[in-house]
Design a protein around this motif. Structure first.
Motif, PDB file in Angstrom:
ATOM      1  N   GLU A  88      -2.646   6.421  -1.784  1.00  0.00           N
ATOM      2  CA  GLU A  88      -3.642   5.580  -2.064  1.00  0.00           C
ATOM      3  C   GLU A  88      -4.349   5.290  -0.844  1.00  0.00           C
ATOM      4  O   GLU A  88      -4.203   4.068  -0.211  1.00  0.00           O
ATOM      5  CB  GLU A  88      -3.062   4.136  -2.623  1.00  0.00           C
ATOM      6  N   THR A 138       0.702  -1.180  -0.116  1.00  0.00           N
ATOM      7  CA  THR A 138      -0.240   0.032  -0.034  1.00  0.00           C
ATOM      8  C   THR A 138       0.801   1.194  -0.007  1.00  0.00           C
ATOM      9  O   THR A 138       1.948   1.293   0.806  1.00  0.00           O
ATOM     10  CB  THR A 138      -0.975  -0.088   1.200  1.00  0.00           C
ATOM     11  N   SER A 196      -7.176  -0.229  -4.480  1.00  0.00           N
ATOM     12  CA  SER A 196      -7.816  -0.413  -5.732  1.00  0.00           C
ATOM     13  C   SER A 196      -7.755  -1.888  -6.211  1.00  0.00           C
ATOM     14  O   SER A 196      -8.253  -2.248  -7.282  1.00  0.00           O
ATOM     15  CB  SER A 196      -7.048   0.508  -6.719  1.00  0.00           C
TER      16      SER A 196
END
Length: 242
Positions: A94, A90, A98
């Protein structure tokens, strides 16, 4: 799962010291980074991220292998990539996942609270530099995956995949012949766009030709890397039924 007693809490035990986010940092900078990081562990099959869910961490793999996948419109799960030690799971910027990221082996992550990490990137140029290097490496890995899927024959795809796994392991541990498949044969097929039967047929053919030894369902010994790389080809010119 956070594990404050994990041996990797001591950075001297980190198995990717030379490739980690902090690898370019001096001792004082590493101390700053260590002060805000935690260690998390995941069992095989455990979700690390779930598509659409928020995530307040920036993390990188210290040990283990994870898959990157999505559920497609037809309900089938498509494996789109693999994550290995040093890869970012990660990332900054973000806050919502996604993709689904799932541990395929026991996975250990080095994790940072997102806001604190982003502030530290601004403060420590060595950290920002290494983060950029990893991002470029991941771009190159994504490009290699596209090239892999673009290979015309199923033989080339599978041979390329095995050579890729060996390359990634050599980067981490030095020269070796043995790789452990992080995916089942069915999952390898999903990753490469091949049928399960095609994967099994080619593995057995590689073994008969003396290119590999199938030690067990997940362990492969590469006996002739040159032959395997030749089987991977370069510019595919012919088609092969899968």
């Amino acid at each position: 799962m956070t594990n404050d007693l994990h041996p990797f809490q001591d950075c001297s035990n980190c198995p990717i010291n030379e490739m980690a986010l902090c690898s370019k940092c001096d001792d004082d900078e590493r101390d700053q980074i260590k002060a805000i990081r935690t260690i998390q562990t995941f069992a095989p099959g455990q979700d690390i991220t779930v598509q659409g869910q928020s995530n307040g961490l920036v993390s990188t793999i210290v040990e283990g292998v994870a898959t990157v996948s999505r559920i497609m419109e037809d309900g089938q799960r498509q494996v789109a990539g693999l994550l290995f030690p040093e890869d970012i799971v990660t990332r900054p910027g973000e806050s919502v996942a996604s993709v689904d990221i799932v541990a395929k082996t026991p996975v250990t992550l080095c994790c940072f609270e997102r806001g604190q990490f982003e502030d530290m990137v601004e403060e420590i140029p060595h950290l920002a530099s290494r983060l950029s290097e990893i991002a470029f490496d991941e771009r190159d890995e994504a490009r290699e995956h596209l090239f892999l899927l673009g290979r015309t024959t199923s033989t080339e795809r599978l041979a390329s995949f095995l050579a890729y796994l060996l390359h990634r392991k050599n980067r981490r541990v030095g020269p070796t012949q043995v790789i452990r498949l992080p995916l089942s044969r069915d999952e390898i097929g999903s990753f490469l766009g091949l049928a399960l039967e095609t994967v099994s047929r080619h593995l057995n053919a590689f073994a008969r030709k003396g290119m590999i030894e199938i030690v067990d369902s997940r362990k492969i010994r590469i006996l002739d890397l040159t032959a395997l790389e030749n089987a991977a080809g370069s510019v595919p010119l012919r088609a092969e039924a899968s």
